[in-house]
Scaffold this active site. Structure first.
Site, PDB file in Angstrom:
ATOM      1  CD  GLU A   1      42.476  40.582  38.341  1.00  0.00           C
ATOM      2  OE1 GLU A   1      41.392  41.199  38.354  1.00  0.00           O
ATOM      3  OE2 GLU A   1      43.570  41.169  38.360  1.00  0.00           O
TER       4      GLU A   1
ATOM      5  CD  GLU B   1      45.797  41.530  34.864  1.00  0.00           C
ATOM      6  OE1 GLU B   1      45.393  42.601  35.382  1.00  0.00           O
ATOM      7  OE2 GLU B   1      45.036  40.643  34.439  1.00  0.00           O
TER       8      GLU B   1
HETATM    9  O1  AHR Z   1      44.537  45.083  33.189  1.00  0.00           O
HETATM   10  C1  AHR Z   1      43.254  45.579  33.447  1.00  0.00           C
HETATM   11  C2  AHR Z   1      42.411  44.627  34.282  1.00  0.00           C
HETATM   12  O2  AHR Z   1      42.962  44.558  35.571  1.00  0.00           O
HETATM   13  C3  AHR Z   1      42.374  43.188  33.840  1.00  0.00           C
HETATM   14  O3  AHR Z   1      41.375  42.957  32.893  1.00  0.00           O
HETATM   15  C4  AHR Z   1      42.035  42.467  35.107  1.00  0.00           C
HETATM   16  O4  AHR Z   1      42.563  41.171  35.126  1.00  0.00           O
HETATM   17  C5  AHR Z   1      42.603  43.352  36.207  1.00  0.00           C
HETATM   18  O5  AHR Z   1      41.680  43.599  37.195  1.00  0.00           O
END
Ligand code: AHR
Length: 493
Positions: free
Chosen positions: A172, A291
């Site tokens: 990210e 994610e």
């Molecule tokens: O999964 C929780 C968080 O969400 C992770 O660390 C990040 O990559 C995202 O913002």
């Protein structure tokens, strides 16, 4: 209400890459310490891993687990988690404002993953670090050479390389919350140079470039184009991240979340193909949705967590039935896009926005979202078949034409089984699911499993771990999806 689907053996969307059932363990909250690792726990194994947790992870058949972050990786020095445990530094962890003891690092995690039957998807730090540390980590993990980092691994007790195939180029990096966040071009150049040297160390690895942290990011689109223009020759996938929530308690809209996921996937795939055309390349960049989940329940309580604790209870969302229905539709959406989504990681796996919850020193139990993931992971392997579901739809919030019923069919590799996954989003009406089969004559439903109930807000807890669990439905003349239900219908010929 009725919904009609056509299951045609030849309407294949794609072979499903098993890694679509990946997950994620970050050094965050109680995911590692008190989650997968707890040496004092009655079920701890010789390395301090909780066997009760391992058993549940194995049940989910998770083929790949992303590690060590997440936001955590952008401030991480991987060397801290290797070698003699008594010499490892305790550090201020700036992504989650916790204390990181480094008792667990890559040395231990790669062994945990083996015990869980999973591969590691390794993320490198492109926040505070860069190409140099990334290539050293690839050497440490994968190299057989007689050189410094490969020898370090041997000194630490691992003669054989870990053989980590899939690597994420940071995490990210477009997000202002990220340690070392970057502009599109800053990241694109950093990722390109890291990718080159990582592949020079081990040409067999596959690389995931960071895409946007979500479709709502201001730089979405421009980010992907810039990154792909700079890195196209060196990377294999671009990442997508998204979390969905029901903070306004608007259930019909929340149940439509998968339409937002579907649009995001299609937009990123289109950008990948636009750059492919621009470069006149033969190479296709695929997608790693590394994610995804529901995440909103814990937002307020997390603001009250005291800083610098070891393994504080962060992001401990307690999931209910409606969350499980959303997770079911998100899985169906990933499968509908199996031609482009080759990897995906349910974020995360234990305690932190997770299907598996533990009490430190105590029990383990399955959250509601465990069940759609379990059945889809176990039975959703083979070929994804388009079902072209015809049913009524509704509108909610900004979403138009949300079909009441979301479906996908999966033909198993040996062609002995067709698994149909279906969610009925209607809060009031049951739905008869009518099948039209082509090339699959003689296939009949042999099992119908459903997650359903009157109370959409019901959840499982340590005290009541089985409040929301799947039921096996009686098979009759018709297949009926209860209102607000997730379903799996297995068919055999
Ligand atoms: O999964 C929780 C968080 O969400 C992770 O660390 C990040 O990559 C995202 O913002």
């Amino acid at each position: 209400m009725k919904a009609e689907i056509v299951i045609d053996k030849n309407q294949v969307i794609s072979d499903i890459d098993d890694r679509i059932y990946g997950s994620f363990i970050e050094h965050l909250g109680r995911a590692v310490y008190g989650g997968i690792y707890e040496p004092g726990h009655p079920t701890a194994d010789d390395m301090g891993f909780r066997r009760d947790v391992l058993d549940m992870v194995k049940e989910l058949k998770v083929p790949i687990v992303r590690y060590p972050g997440g936001n955590f990786v952008s401030g991480y020095n991987w060397e801290d988690g290797t070698g003699d445990k008594s010499k490892r530094p305790k550090k201020m962890e700036l992504a989650w404002f916790s204390t990181e003891t480094n008792e667990v690092g890559i040395d231990e995690f790669q062994e945990w993953a083996k015990r869980a039957g999973s591969e590691v998807m390794m993320a490198v730090n492109l926040g505070t670090r860069g190409a140099d540390e990334a290539r050293n980590l690839v050497e440490y993990c994968n190299s057989e050479t007689d050189t410094y980092y490969a020898n370090k691994r041997r000194q630490n007790g691992f003669e054989k390389p870990f053989g980590i195939k899939t690597w994420c180029l940071g995490n990210e990096m477009d997000g202002p919350w990220q340690i070392g966040a970057k502009t599109p071009m800053e990241y694109a150049r950093t990722a390109c140079e890291a990718a080159k040297v990582m592949k020079w160390v081990d040409p067999s690895i596959e690389l995931v470039a960071c895409g946007s942290s979500g479709p709502g990011m201001k730089t979405f689109g421009e980010w992907e184009r810039t990154v792909l223009r700079e890195t196209y020759e060196h990377v294999d996938y671009v990442s997508l991240h998204s979390y969905y929530g029901n903070a306004d308690n608007d259930t019909p809209a929340f149940l439509g979340s998968s339409l937002i996921m579907d649009k995001f996937i299609k937009e990123v795939a289109a950008i990948c193909d636009e750059i492919k055309a621009e470069k006149e390349s033969d190479k296709t960049i695929n997608l790693s949705f590394d994610e995804w989940n529901v995440w909103f329940h814990s937002n307020e309580q997390d603001k009250r967590i005291e800083r610098w604790q070891v393994a504080p209870p962060l992001l401990e969302d307690i999931y209910n039935l409606e969350d499980a229905l959303v997770v079911g539709t998100l899985l169906i959406t990933l499968l509908k896009n199996a031609d482009r989504v080759k990897m995906a990681c349910l974020a995360q796996l234990v305690n932190v926005i997770a299907p598996i919850m533990t009490e430190t020193g105590g029990k383990v139990w399955a959250q509601t979202i465990f069940y759609p993931f379990l059945y889809t992971s176990v039975n959703g392997r083979g070929k994804a078949l388009d079902t072209g579901c015809v049913c009524e739809s509704y509108s909610a919030k900004d979403l138009k034409e949300i079909p009441y019923v979301e479906t996908i069919a999966v033909l198993s590799g040996d062609e002995k089984q067709v698994a149909v996954f279906a969610v009925n989003r209607s809060l009031e009406e049951a739905c008869e699911l009518q099948f039209h089969l082509t090339g699959l004559e003689g296939y009949k439903p042999v099992k119908h499993i459903a997650l359903e109930g009157d109370d959409l807000k019901a959840s499982n807890t340590a005290q009541e771990p089985d409040k929301v669990t799947p039921v096996e439905k009686q098979l009759g003349e018709k297949v009926v999806l209860a209102p607000k239900s997730w379903n799996m219908i297995l068919m055999e010929g």
